[in-house]
Write a protein that holds these residues in place. Structure first.
Motif, PDB file in Angstrom:
ATOM      1  N   TYR A 208     -32.166   1.800  64.557  1.00  0.00           N
ATOM      2  CA  TYR A 208     -32.709   0.561  64.949  1.00  0.00           C
ATOM      3  C   TYR A 208     -33.967  -0.249  64.571  1.00  0.00           C
ATOM      4  O   TYR A 208     -34.350  -1.038  64.290  1.00  0.00           O
ATOM      5  N   ASP A 209     -34.952   0.958  64.526  1.00  0.00           N
ATOM      6  CA  ASP A 209     -36.224   0.541  63.712  1.00  0.00           C
ATOM      7  C   ASP A 209     -36.123   0.051  62.479  1.00  0.00           C
ATOM      8  O   ASP A 209     -37.000  -0.974  62.218  1.00  0.00           O
ATOM      9  N   CYS A 210     -35.182   0.635  61.641  1.00  0.00           N
ATOM     10  CA  CYS A 210     -35.185   0.035  60.302  1.00  0.00           C
ATOM     11  C   CYS A 210     -34.412  -1.293  60.411  1.00  0.00           C
ATOM     12  O   CYS A 210     -34.954  -2.072  59.430  1.00  0.00           O
ATOM     13  N   VAL A 211     -33.666  -1.633  60.980  1.00  0.00           N
ATOM     14  CA  VAL A 211     -33.120  -3.050  61.139  1.00  0.00           C
ATOM     15  C   VAL A 211     -34.154  -3.935  61.645  1.00  0.00           C
ATOM     16  O   VAL A 211     -34.187  -4.982  61.116  1.00  0.00           O
ATOM     17  N   ALA A 212     -34.978  -3.427  62.891  1.00  0.00           N
ATOM     18  CA  ALA A 212     -35.861  -4.444  63.109  1.00  0.00           C
ATOM     19  C   ALA A 212     -36.816  -4.782  62.074  1.00  0.00           C
ATOM     20  O   ALA A 212     -37.399  -5.829  61.991  1.00  0.00           O
ATOM     21  N   LYS A 213     -37.286  -3.698  61.396  1.00  0.00           N
ATOM     22  CA  LYS A 213     -38.270  -3.841  60.417  1.00  0.00           C
ATOM     23  C   LYS A 213     -37.589  -4.960  59.077  1.00  0.00           C
ATOM     24  O   LYS A 213     -38.169  -5.627  58.605  1.00  0.00           O
ATOM     25  N   ALA A 214     -36.439  -4.924  58.783  1.00  0.00           N
ATOM     26  CA  ALA A 214     -35.700  -5.415  57.834  1.00  0.00           C
ATOM     27  C   ALA A 214     -35.662  -6.773  58.457  1.00  0.00           C
ATOM     28  O   ALA A 214     -35.911  -7.922  57.546  1.00  0.00           O
ATOM     29  N   GLU A 215     -35.313  -7.162  59.569  1.00  0.00           N
ATOM     30  CA  GLU A 215     -35.381  -8.554  60.127  1.00  0.00           C
ATOM     31  C   GLU A 215     -36.569  -9.195  60.063  1.00  0.00           C
ATOM     32  O   GLU A 215     -36.545 -10.298  59.885  1.00  0.00           O
ATOM     33  N   LYS A 216     -37.789  -8.560  60.323  1.00  0.00           N
ATOM     34  CA  LYS A 216     -39.063  -8.945  60.258  1.00  0.00           C
ATOM     35  C   LYS A 216     -39.540  -9.520  58.718  1.00  0.00           C
ATOM     36  O   LYS A 216     -39.819 -10.490  58.699  1.00  0.00           O
ATOM     37  N   GLN A 217     -39.069  -8.494  57.757  1.00  0.00           N
ATOM     38  CA  GLN A 217     -39.214  -8.829  56.517  1.00  0.00           C
ATOM     39  C   GLN A 217     -38.598 -10.208  56.148  1.00  0.00           C
ATOM     40  O   GLN A 217     -39.153 -11.061  55.477  1.00  0.00           O
ATOM     41  N   ARG A 218     -37.310 -10.220  56.829  1.00  0.00           N
ATOM     42  CA  ARG A 218     -36.549 -11.286  56.281  1.00  0.00           C
ATOM     43  C   ARG A 218     -37.102 -12.747  56.722  1.00  0.00           C
ATOM     44  O   ARG A 218     -37.015 -13.703  56.122  1.00  0.00           O
ATOM     45  N   ARG A 219     -37.355 -12.597  57.918  1.00  0.00           N
ATOM     46  CA  ARG A 219     -38.302 -13.945  58.558  1.00  0.00           C
ATOM     47  C   ARG A 219     -39.276 -14.254  57.758  1.00  0.00           C
ATOM     48  O   ARG A 219     -39.595 -15.761  57.555  1.00  0.00           O
ATOM     49  N   ASN A 220     -40.102 -13.247  57.384  1.00  0.00           N
ATOM     50  CA  ASN A 220     -41.345 -13.415  56.672  1.00  0.00           C
ATOM     51  C   ASN A 220     -41.070 -13.995  55.366  1.00  0.00           C
ATOM     52  O   ASN A 220     -41.745 -15.038  54.988  1.00  0.00           O
ATOM     53  N   GLN A 221     -39.846 -13.618  54.539  1.00  0.00           N
ATOM     54  CA  GLN A 221     -39.445 -14.044  53.723  1.00  0.00           C
ATOM     55  C   GLN A 221     -39.132 -15.529  53.627  1.00  0.00           C
ATOM     56  O   GLN A 221     -39.381 -16.352  52.656  1.00  0.00           O
ATOM     57  N   ASN A 222     -38.042 -15.903  54.310  1.00  0.00           N
ATOM     58  CA  ASN A 222     -37.924 -17.278  54.787  1.00  0.00           C
ATOM     59  C   ASN A 222     -38.778 -18.085  54.880  1.00  0.00           C
ATOM     60  O   ASN A 222     -38.963 -19.349  54.363  1.00  0.00           O
ATOM     61  N   GLU A 223     -39.964 -17.830  55.746  1.00  0.00           N
ATOM     62  CA  GLU A 223     -41.134 -18.710  56.028  1.00  0.00           C
ATOM     63  C   GLU A 223     -41.923 -18.970  54.643  1.00  0.00           C
ATOM     64  O   GLU A 223     -42.369 -20.041  54.293  1.00  0.00           O
ATOM     65  N   ASP A 224     -42.038 -18.028  54.053  1.00  0.00           N
ATOM     66  CA  ASP A 224     -42.809 -18.021  52.475  1.00  0.00           C
ATOM     67  C   ASP A 224     -41.973 -18.673  51.766  1.00  0.00           C
ATOM     68  O   ASP A 224     -42.479 -19.609  50.885  1.00  0.00           O
ATOM     69  N   ALA A 225     -40.549 -18.701  51.387  1.00  0.00           N
ATOM     70  CA  ALA A 225     -39.940 -19.501  50.603  1.00  0.00           C
ATOM     71  C   ALA A 225     -40.025 -20.969  51.146  1.00  0.00           C
ATOM     72  O   ALA A 225     -40.042 -21.924  50.341  1.00  0.00           O
TER      73      ALA A 225
ATOM     74  N   ALA B  77     -25.857 -13.400  48.565  1.00  0.00           N
ATOM     75  CA  ALA B  77     -26.140 -12.501  49.690  1.00  0.00           C
ATOM     76  C   ALA B  77     -27.350 -11.591  49.152  1.00  0.00           C
ATOM     77  O   ALA B  77     -27.436 -11.224  47.959  1.00  0.00           O
ATOM     78  N   GLY B  78     -28.122 -11.344  50.232  1.00  0.00           N
ATOM     79  CA  GLY B  78     -29.240 -10.295  49.944  1.00  0.00           C
ATOM     80  C   GLY B  78     -28.598  -8.969  49.880  1.00  0.00           C
ATOM     81  O   GLY B  78     -27.342  -8.572  50.286  1.00  0.00           O
ATOM     82  N   GLU B  79     -29.586  -7.883  49.503  1.00  0.00           N
ATOM     83  CA  GLU B  79     -29.209  -6.537  49.213  1.00  0.00           C
ATOM     84  C   GLU B  79     -28.995  -6.031  50.509  1.00  0.00           C
ATOM     85  O   GLU B  79     -29.699  -6.431  51.600  1.00  0.00           O
ATOM     86  N   ALA B  80     -28.104  -4.830  50.799  1.00  0.00           N
ATOM     87  CA  ALA B  80     -27.984  -4.312  51.985  1.00  0.00           C
ATOM     88  C   ALA B  80     -29.163  -3.309  52.563  1.00  0.00           C
ATOM     89  O   ALA B  80     -29.448  -2.605  51.652  1.00  0.00           O
ATOM     90  N   THR B  81     -29.517  -3.477  53.644  1.00  0.00           N
ATOM     91  CA  THR B  81     -30.597  -2.507  54.158  1.00  0.00           C
ATOM     92  C   THR B  81     -30.384  -1.877  55.069  1.00  0.00           C
ATOM     93  O   THR B  81     -29.236  -1.803  55.761  1.00  0.00           O
ATOM     94  N   CYS B  82     -31.197  -0.747  55.031  1.00  0.00           N
ATOM     95  CA  CYS B  82     -30.641   0.539  56.261  1.00  0.00           C
ATOM     96  C   CYS B  82     -29.242   1.033  56.091  1.00  0.00           C
ATOM     97  O   CYS B  82     -28.875   1.594  57.092  1.00  0.00           O
ATOM     98  N   ILE B  83     -28.600   1.039  54.951  1.00  0.00           N
ATOM     99  CA  ILE B  83     -27.456   1.718  54.666  1.00  0.00           C
ATOM    100  C   ILE B  83     -27.614   3.513  55.005  1.00  0.00           C
ATOM    101  O   ILE B  83     -26.803   4.036  55.788  1.00  0.00           O
ATOM    102  N   THR B  84     -28.614   3.989  54.409  1.00  0.00           N
ATOM    103  CA  THR B  84     -28.714   5.514  54.675  1.00  0.00           C
ATOM    104  C   THR B  84     -28.925   5.848  56.179  1.00  0.00           C
ATOM    105  O   THR B  84     -28.372   6.781  56.494  1.00  0.00           O
ATOM    106  N   GLU B  85     -29.891   5.045  56.619  1.00  0.00           N
ATOM    107  CA  GLU B  85     -30.169   5.232  58.206  1.00  0.00           C
ATOM    108  C   GLU B  85     -28.660   5.184  58.745  1.00  0.00           C
ATOM    109  O   GLU B  85     -28.362   6.079  59.804  1.00  0.00           O
ATOM    110  N   MET B  86     -27.985   4.185  58.655  1.00  0.00           N
ATOM    111  CA  MET B  86     -26.509   4.104  59.160  1.00  0.00           C
ATOM    112  C   MET B  86     -25.684   5.194  58.953  1.00  0.00           C
ATOM    113  O   MET B  86     -25.019   5.574  59.962  1.00  0.00           O
ATOM    114  N   SER B  87     -25.536   5.463  57.775  1.00  0.00           N
ATOM    115  CA  SER B  87     -24.591   6.654  57.409  1.00  0.00           C
ATOM    116  C   SER B  87     -25.119   7.924  58.132  1.00  0.00           C
ATOM    117  O   SER B  87     -24.170   8.727  58.600  1.00  0.00           O
ATOM    118  N   VAL B  88     -26.388   8.238  58.261  1.00  0.00           N
ATOM    119  CA  VAL B  88     -26.755   9.386  59.153  1.00  0.00           C
ATOM    120  C   VAL B  88     -26.516   9.227  60.333  1.00  0.00           C
ATOM    121  O   VAL B  88     -25.806  10.338  61.055  1.00  0.00           O
TER     122      VAL B  88
END
Length: 123
Positions: A80-97, A46-57
């Motif tokens: 929502y901006d944080c979630v979109a950015k994290a999803e984009k990073q995850r997709r790029n990481q999967n392609e690189d892997a 499991a990857g680390e959780a992202t956008c936790i602070t934004e969600m709690s705010v």
């Protein structure tokens, strides 16, 4: 008076000559050396959780404003901006892997093994 007569292997062992002539034992595999038809299912890490602070705010804002979206529009947009950015990073990481030859999940390995089965006999 002569010393005791030892067998030849004892004198070679004491002098260390046995190390020079010794070869590793022949390896006989218990099964044929071929890939299996499938691999064991393993949990993906499991990857680390992202956008936790934004969600709690965002949730704190909702609670303060009786769950009114209009009053918390800015916090919702930031989340929502944080979630979109994290999803984009995850997709790029999967392609690189996949392109760099990283570890594949067991489901993809099983799919590839079904697609390219082992040749067990020659005709």
């Amino acid at each position: 008076m002569a010393g005791p007569a030892y067998p030849g292997w004892v004198t070679r062992w004491v002098s260390g000559q046995w190390r020079q002539k010794k070869r590793p034992p022949g390896i006989r595999p218990p099964r044929p050396l071929a890939l299996a038809d499938k691999v064991a299912n393993r949990r993906e890490q499991a990857g680390e959780a992202t956008c936790i602070t934004e969600m709690s705010v965002m949730m704190a804002c909702w609670k303060q404003n009786d769950f009114n979206d209009a009053a918390c529009a800015e916090e919702i947009r930031v989340f929502y901006d944080c979630v979109a950015k994290a999803e984009k990073q995850r997709r790029n990481q999967n392609e690189d892997a996949l392109s760099s030859g990283g570890n594949l999940p067991s489901s993809k390995v099983n799919k590839l093994l079904r697609r390219f089965p082992q040749i067990t006999h020659y005709t």
